[in-house]
Design an enzyme around this catalytic site. Structure first.
Site, mmCIF file in Angstrom:
data_model
loop_
_atom_site.group_PDB
_atom_site.id
_atom_site.type_symbol
_atom_site.label_atom_id
_atom_site.label_comp_id
_atom_site.label_asym_id
_atom_site.label_seq_id
_atom_site.Cartn_x
_atom_site.Cartn_y
_atom_site.Cartn_z
ATOM 1 N N SER A 14 0.706 -1.289 0.225
ATOM 2 C CA SER A 14 0.001 -0.015 -0.046
ATOM 3 C C SER A 14 0.779 1.096 -0.106
ATOM 4 O O SER A 14 0.527 2.217 -0.612
ATOM 5 C CB SER A 14 -0.949 0.157 1.205
ATOM 6 N N ASN A 15 2.241 1.057 0.753
ATOM 7 C CA ASN A 15 2.820 2.317 0.607
ATOM 8 C C ASN A 15 3.482 2.660 -0.750
ATOM 9 O O ASN A 15 3.328 3.823 -1.196
ATOM 10 C CB ASN A 15 4.170 2.395 1.577
ATOM 11 N N MET A 90 10.830 -6.588 4.407
ATOM 12 C CA MET A 90 10.941 -7.294 5.640
ATOM 13 C C MET A 90 12.313 -8.047 5.433
ATOM 14 O O MET A 90 12.316 -9.325 5.844
ATOM 15 C CB MET A 90 9.832 -8.206 5.841
ATOM 16 N N ARG A 91 13.577 -7.296 5.142
ATOM 17 C CA ARG A 91 14.782 -8.174 5.082
ATOM 18 C C ARG A 91 15.739 -6.896 5.391
ATOM 19 O O ARG A 91 15.468 -5.830 4.923
ATOM 20 C CB ARG A 91 15.204 -8.694 3.787
ATOM 21 N N LEU A 93 19.191 -4.948 5.172
ATOM 22 C CA LEU A 93 20.303 -4.790 4.230
ATOM 23 C C LEU A 93 21.640 -4.914 4.439
ATOM 24 O O LEU A 93 21.737 -4.643 5.783
ATOM 25 C CB LEU A 93 20.130 -3.176 3.463
ATOM 26 N N ASN A 107 13.441 4.425 4.579
ATOM 27 C CA ASN A 107 12.424 3.359 4.930
ATOM 28 C C ASN A 107 11.503 4.057 5.619
ATOM 29 O O ASN A 107 11.549 4.985 6.345
ATOM 30 C CB ASN A 107 13.296 2.295 5.942
ATOM 31 N N HIS A 109 8.879 3.083 8.851
ATOM 32 C CA HIS A 109 8.384 2.569 10.077
ATOM 33 C C HIS A 109 7.199 2.707 10.866
ATOM 34 O O HIS A 109 7.250 3.989 10.998
ATOM 35 C CB HIS A 109 9.626 2.265 10.667
ATOM 36 N N GLU A 174 1.323 6.896 7.089
ATOM 37 C CA GLU A 174 2.338 6.580 6.250
ATOM 38 C C GLU A 174 2.210 6.829 4.771
ATOM 39 O O GLU A 174 3.384 7.345 4.034
ATOM 40 C CB GLU A 174 2.482 5.019 6.364
HETATM 41 C C1 GAR Z 1 3.840 -0.918 6.864
HETATM 42 O O1 GAR Z 1 2.924 -0.396 8.060
HETATM 43 C C2 GAR Z 1 5.461 -0.397 6.997
HETATM 44 O O2 GAR Z 1 5.535 0.690 7.890
HETATM 45 C C3 GAR Z 1 5.650 -1.496 7.842
HETATM 46 O O3 GAR Z 1 5.239 -2.652 7.088
HETATM 47 C C4 GAR Z 1 4.111 -2.092 6.519
HETATM 48 C C5 GAR Z 1 3.956 -2.535 5.118
HETATM 49 O O4 GAR Z 1 2.587 -2.036 4.469
HETATM 50 N N1 GAR Z 1 7.227 -1.925 7.762
HETATM 51 C C6 GAR Z 1 7.869 -2.171 8.631
HETATM 52 O O5 GAR Z 1 7.311 -2.618 9.948
HETATM 53 C C7 GAR Z 1 9.422 -2.084 8.755
HETATM 54 N N2 GAR Z 1 10.121 -2.511 9.917
HETATM 55 P P1 GAR Z 1 2.475 -1.940 2.763
HETATM 56 O O6 GAR Z 1 3.088 -3.081 2.241
HETATM 57 O O7 GAR Z 1 1.029 -1.903 2.648
HETATM 58 O O8 GAR Z 1 3.127 -0.713 2.602
#
Ligand code: GAR
Length: 202
Positions: A14-15, A90-91, A93, A107, A109, A174
């Site tokens: 979604s981001n 989710m990995r 770097l 990134n 968060h 976000e």
């Molecule tokens: C988001 O909430 C992002 O902030 C989080 O994963 C989600 C991805 O959503 N990221 C983390 O927690 C990184 N540490 P999305 O796939 O819909 O963008």
């Protein structure tokens, strides 16, 4: 900096879609050069394909992190990417990656860092009893959820919130924060001063 973005994701995306929408309407002065997923069935990579963007799956399974990162760096370079945006990637770097794109990896968060780094940040905020949480867009460095902060947006924790409702309200912020942060970085008007990201003095 020419404005070619490389997006890395692992899931929903979604981001990524919020960034793509803002690119499409000219709110972010950039193009999305490539979208890369480390998961074959990530909805985000399917959405990238549907939008006709360059979309690649680069699997990490069976590869050392350094080898996986080297493959991703090669793909980003092939597409002449200037700024890398991790969007639910989710990995962690490796240094190989960060040396290839120094101060050019962002990134997002779902907490107000340095509070609640790592997994399940929204759950961590609820369990801690925070009254305010939010999201952070930051440069990636060699430590987890640690690099210089570009922007943050706050979200109130409501008495009847659960992880789902709180995550949804943070996610709305976000989607705004990430595009703001990308525009700030691409503007060339800001610089890192110590741990702060400030407007350059004229
Ligand atoms: C988001 O909430 C992002 O902030 C989080 O994963 C989600 C991805 O959503 N990221 C983390 O927690 C990184 N540490 P999305 O796939 O819909 O963008």
């Amino acid at each position: 900096m020419a404005n070619k973005l490389g997006i890395l994701l692992s899931g929903r995306g979604s981001n990524f879609l919020a960034i793509a929408d803002n690119v499409a309407v000219g709110k972010i002065p950039a193009e999305i050069a490539v979208v890369i997923s480390n998961k074959p069935y990530a909805p985000g990579i399917q959405a990238a394909e549907q939008r006709g963007l360059n979309a690649h799956v680069i699997l990490g399974k069976g590869l050392a992190r350094v080898e996986h990162d080297a493959a991703i760096v090669a793909c980003l370079r092939e597409h002449r990417v200037d700024l890398v945006c991790l969007a639910g990637y989710m990995r962690l770097l490796s240094p190989v990656f960060l040396e290839a794109f120094p101060q050019r990896v962002l990134n997002i968060h779902p907490s107000l860092l340095p509070a609640f780094p790592g997994l399940d940040a929204q759950k961590q905020a609820l369990e801690y009893g925070s009254r305010i949480t939010g999201c952070t867009v930051h440069f990636v460095d060699e430590h987890l959820d640690h690099g210089v902060i570009v922007t943050q947006r706050s979200v109130a924790v409501l008495p009847d919130d659960d992880e789902h409702s709180l995550s949804a309200r943070i996610l709305e912020q976000e989607h705004i924060a990430y595009s703001e942060a990308i525009s700030m970085v691409l503007s060339g008007e800001y610089e890192v001063q110590g741990r702060r990201y400030l407007r350059k003095s004229r």
